[in-house]
Design a protein around this motif. Structure first.
Motif, short mmCIF file in Angstrom:
data_model
loop_
_atom_site.label_atom_id
_atom_site.label_comp_id
_atom_site.label_asym_id
_atom_site.label_seq_id
_atom_site.Cartn_x
_atom_site.Cartn_y
_atom_site.Cartn_z
N GLN A 431 0.85 -1.20 0.00
CA GLN A 431 0.00 0.00 0.00
C GLN A 431 0.88 1.25 0.00
O GLN A 431 1.97 1.23 0.56
CB GLN A 431 -0.90 0.03 1.25
N PHE A 432 0.41 2.30 -0.64
CA PHE A 432 1.15 3.55 -0.65
C PHE A 432 0.33 4.64 0.01
O PHE A 432 -0.88 4.49 0.21
CB PHE A 432 1.54 3.95 -2.08
N ASP A 447 -4.12 0.68 -1.96
CA ASP A 447 -3.44 -0.46 -2.57
C ASP A 447 -2.75 -0.05 -3.87
O ASP A 447 -3.29 0.74 -4.65
CB ASP A 447 -4.45 -1.58 -2.90
N CYS A 448 -1.57 -0.57 -4.08
CA CYS A 448 -0.87 -0.34 -5.34
C CYS A 448 -1.64 -1.05 -6.46
O CYS A 448 -2.02 -2.22 -6.31
CB CYS A 448 0.55 -0.89 -5.28
N THR A 452 2.27 -2.40 -10.71
CA THR A 452 3.10 -1.53 -9.89
C THR A 452 3.41 -2.28 -8.59
O THR A 452 2.71 -3.24 -8.25
CB THR A 452 2.43 -0.19 -9.55
N TRP A 454 5.06 -1.82 -4.34
CA TRP A 454 5.43 -0.94 -3.23
C TRP A 454 6.89 -1.15 -2.90
O TRP A 454 7.35 -2.27 -2.73
CB TRP A 454 4.55 -1.24 -2.03
N SER A 459 7.75 5.08 -0.05
CA SER A 459 6.44 4.54 0.33
C SER A 459 5.31 5.48 -0.04
O SER A 459 4.16 5.18 0.23
CB SER A 459 6.42 4.27 1.84
N THR A 461 4.63 6.51 -3.15
CA THR A 461 4.13 6.17 -4.49
C THR A 461 4.38 4.69 -4.75
O THR A 461 5.16 4.05 -4.05
CB THR A 461 4.81 7.00 -5.58
N CYS A 462 3.72 4.19 -5.78
CA CYS A 462 3.98 2.82 -6.22
C CYS A 462 4.89 2.88 -7.44
O CYS A 462 4.69 3.70 -8.34
CB CYS A 462 2.68 2.11 -6.58
N ARG A 474 -1.73 -4.61 -4.91
CA ARG A 474 -1.11 -4.63 -3.58
C ARG A 474 0.09 -5.58 -3.52
O ARG A 474 0.20 -6.42 -2.66
CB ARG A 474 -2.15 -5.01 -2.53
N THR A 476 4.31 -6.32 -3.49
CA THR A 476 5.58 -5.75 -3.02
C THR A 476 6.73 -6.09 -3.95
O THR A 476 7.87 -5.73 -3.67
CB THR A 476 5.90 -6.28 -1.61
#
Length: 752
Positions: A431-432, A447-448, A452, A454, A459, A461-462, A474, A476
């Motif tokens: 999440q960003f 949620d990204c 994209t 995270w 943190s 932006t994505c 969402r 990583t």
């Protein structure tokens, strides 16, 4: 300072045989006042003038070293002067981070930590309690402003949001000061923060706390420093307990053995006439400009009045400051434990020894770090009230890390629970932070989106995935895309291959049947051996379906359209010849005997070859103008990269397939109006329907082929090939097979 100098002068091991003298001046906390004695210190020894020289190596100023001043504002002014002459200056209270710049202040030292250490400790305290929505207030001087600047730069990296930042006026007599303080309290109330960080000296802190009590500010957690927390001025404010919880850091400092007795002895001495007479004689020997006006209030001070000050952490730094200079002198002079040689010493010669060698004071080792400071760490203290009595309760400490004993802290809130002060919640991985409202550090967790991810580096932006990668919502991390094309082992491919096999089987069976009945009227009327060539071309056309299955390449993309066009042209060229023959017989019977010779028997093969040669020419143009090429399509599919043949030149594409379209259209024109009696077989009708089916299939094919961006594009091409082949078989050849097999009585010259 006097106590330390007396100790050193009475020591037999430190500077033996050397007596330290001193000048003592009151700065009155004013830079201008501090400048006057500073300039006096710089005068040439024995004179009142400052020498202006090109080389100050042998210059001997009035003093060898300077102790103080206490405040950063004053030290910043005086340090520039003393650094120019390379006179060691040791402050016991100036904590501004600006003074850590040794290139600007090479001879400045301090026996207290820099404000940077203090700010780092405060930030860690806020993090441990999860407080990220705070107000920060500083006194309008170098200490408050510098600490505030440092805090703002460090807090942002630790996800701490500043709801309000303000300065307290230092000139409290100014009429505007009251309004400024009231505005500050109103703004704090408006932000609804529960945590206030206060960097200020006691007078400024007292003014702010008094106004907060008077204006009914709700209970907060106040995080302070020893600049005001240990002050009797702040602690003695009426109803001070109502401000809430007070936590803060004070410098770790040891006691100075013998100091309390030294002060007590002084107070005993002033009551004796002998001491007073010696003091008066001493004053008469001093220059009149050295004496300040007499302090009348000092006559009424008792030991009890100042006893509480004798245990403060500020005592030891002064003591260490004097000893640091004494040890540097001891080493610079080359002293032993028994005696010091009679030699002159220059101020700048002390710097080397102050920079490099540690020294011991009362068994404790000290040294200056690379920024000319000492860092003994901090104690975290809590204002504990019991029956109206204030106790400074240690609840933690900070050196390289922060330790807090939370069980000893009783928060002064309605439910006595730990207060919260959050503008945002901590986002989960994937999440960003989406900023909300007007506060740049207040945000919602979002949620990204797809493709994209995270990143811990940023943190807010994505980060988009690379072109050859993908990610779910969402995420990583990014994942490599799988290649997508028509695989040999997928069910749809198997179904298409089975359809191809059936179509090829039907074509081959038809060819065998026509070969067996080659001399019959039906086969001869349909084109004779040209039928076998057309069926062979259809078989090759069906086999070309394999070019669309498996991983494509540039070469495969180039030959797909060429093979399709040539095979279809082979079939349509036979239809073209038969259509011309039918047209000559039905529409131009008079000319038929003359021209039929060119469209029948062996001459017909020349026309077939000419049609194929013309198609080869168009294929060559297609390859030169812009053949299909392999494209990696990353946009059409969410998790895969689509390998697809892309049309570079639609004009070249139209040339190749347009020629076959023209042949088909001519065949249609030549056959669709042909009429025969009911007793005759209408060969033209089979060509007409075959061409109609071809046109219908191609209308759907072109529309689908131009827009489809999935692996089904290859399926569409295979489907078009098989549909065209089956359409030609079903409309032209299968009816003839029916007559050969089931109606042999119609296979006569009369009927055909």
């Amino acid at each position: 300072m006097k106590f330390a100098i007396d100790q050193i002068n009475n020591s037999t091991s430190l500077l033996p045989g050397v007596k330290l003298g001193y000048d003592m001046y009151d700065t009155c906390f004013e830079p201008v006042v501090a400048l006057q004695p500073s300039l006096l210190f710089l005068t040439r020894n024995g004179t009142t003038g400052i020498g202006v020289l090109c080389n100050y190596t042998d210059y001997q100023p009035r003093v060898t070293a300077v102790i103080g001043p206490h405040k950063s504002d004053l030290s910043l002014v005086t340090a520039k002067l003393f650094s120019f002459f390379l006179i060691p200056q040791v402050s016991y209270g100036a904590s501004s981070e600006k003074l850590s710049k040794t290139e600007l202040y090479p001879s400045f030292y301090r026996t207290v930590p820099s404000d940077k250490n203090l700010v780092e400790a405060v930030v860690l305290l806020l993090n441990q309690f999860g407080w990220n929505w705070i107000a920060i207030i500083g006194s309008d001087d170098e200490y408050g402003q510098g600490a505030q600047r440092l805090f703002l730069s460090i807090a942002g990296n630790h996800s701490i949001c500043i709801a309000f930042e303000g300065l307290i006026p230092t000139d409290l007599a100014d009429p505007k000061a009251k309004n400024q303080l009231e505005d500050t309290i109103k703004l704090i109330n408006k932000t609804k923060v529960n945590i206030i960080v206060l960097f200020a000296f006691s007078q400024s802190a007292q003014a702010l706390l008094e106004h907060s009590i008077r204006m009914g500010l709700s209970k907060k957690v106040w995080i302070g420093t020893e600049a005001w927390m240990l002050s009797d001025i702040a602690a003695s404010i009426p109803n001070i307990q109502s401000i809430g919880t007070v936590l803060g850091f004070i410098m770790k400092a040891g006691t100075v053995p013998g100091f309390q007795k030294y002060v007590a002895d002084l107070f005993t001495s002033v009551q004796q006439d002998e001491f007073c007479q010696e003091s008066r004689k001493f004053n008469q020997l001093m220059n009149s400009d050295m004496l300040d006006t007499h302090c009348k209030q000092c006559d009424h001070i008792s030991l009890h009045d100042i006893s509480s000050m004798l245990n403060r952490p500020q005592i030891q730094p002064v003591y260490i400051a004097v000893y640091s200079v004494a040890y540097a002198l001891h080493r610079a002079l080359g002293c032993t434990r028994q005696a010091c040689p009679k030699a002159s010493i220059r101020s700048w010669q002390l710097l080397h020894f102050m920079n490099t060698l540690p020294f011991k004071v009362n068994g404790q080792s000290f040294s200056f770090d690379q920024f000319h400071g000492t860092n003994t760490g901090y104690k975290l203290i809590f204002w504990s009230w019991k029956n109206g009595t204030l106790t400074y309760l240690p609840v933690g400490n900070y050196e390289e890390s922060l330790y807090i004993n939370k069980s000893q802290i009783q928060f002064h809130t309605a439910d006595q629970k730990e207060p919260t002060s959050e503008c945002f919640r901590h986002c989960k991985p994937g999440q960003f932070r989406r900023i909300k409202g007007f506060q740049l550090c207040c945000y919602d967790c979002t949620d990204c989106p797809e493709n994209t991810f995270w990143s811990t580096k940023d943190s807010s932006t994505c980060t988009p995935c690379l072109k050859h990668q993908w990610s779910p919502v969402r995420s990583t991390q990014c994942y490599d895309r799988n290649e997508r094309y028509l695989f040999w082992n997928e069910p749809l491919t198997i179904a298409l291959l089975m359809s191809m096999a059936v179509t090829i089987s039907l074509t081959c069976l038809t060819a065998v049947l026509f070969l067996k009945n080659l001399e019959t009227p039906l086969v001869q009327a349909s084109g004779g051996k040209l039928n076998l060539f057309a069926l062979f071309a259809l078989t090759l056309l069906c086999l070309s379906c394999c070019l669309y299955i498996g991983k494509p390449s540039n070469n495969l993309c180039m030959i797909q359209q060429v093979v399709y066009a040539l095979c279809l042209n082979g079939c349509f060229s036979t239809f073209f010849i038969k259509s011309l023959e039918i047209t000559l017989v039905t529409e131009f019977p008079r000319c038929a005997p003359t021209f039929l010779y060119w469209v029948t028997r062996r001459r017909a093969w020349l026309l077939v070859a000419l049609c194929l040669l013309t198609e080869c020419l168009f294929c060559f143009c297609y390859l030169r103008l812009g053949p299909d090429y392999l494209v990696s399509d990353y946009k059409s599919l969410p998790t895969e990269v689509l390998l697809v043949c892309n049309t570079e030149s639609w004009f070249a594409f139209a040339l190749v397939h347009g020629y076959n379209g023209c042949l088909a259209f001519v065949c249609f024109l030549c056959t669709f109006m042909v009429q025969t009696s009911g007793k005759k077989y209408n060969i033209a009708r089979g060509i007409t329907f075959a061409i109609l089916i071809y046109f219908i299939i191609w209308i759907f094919f072109v529309a689908t082929f131009a827009t489809l961006k999935t692996a089904l594009r290859s399926v569409t091409q295979i489907g078009t090939i098989l549909s065209t082949s089956l359409g030609i078989l079903g409309t032209y050849y299968i009816p003839k097979c029916y007559i050969i097999l089931l109606k042999p009585d119609l296979n006569t010259v009369d009927y055909f």
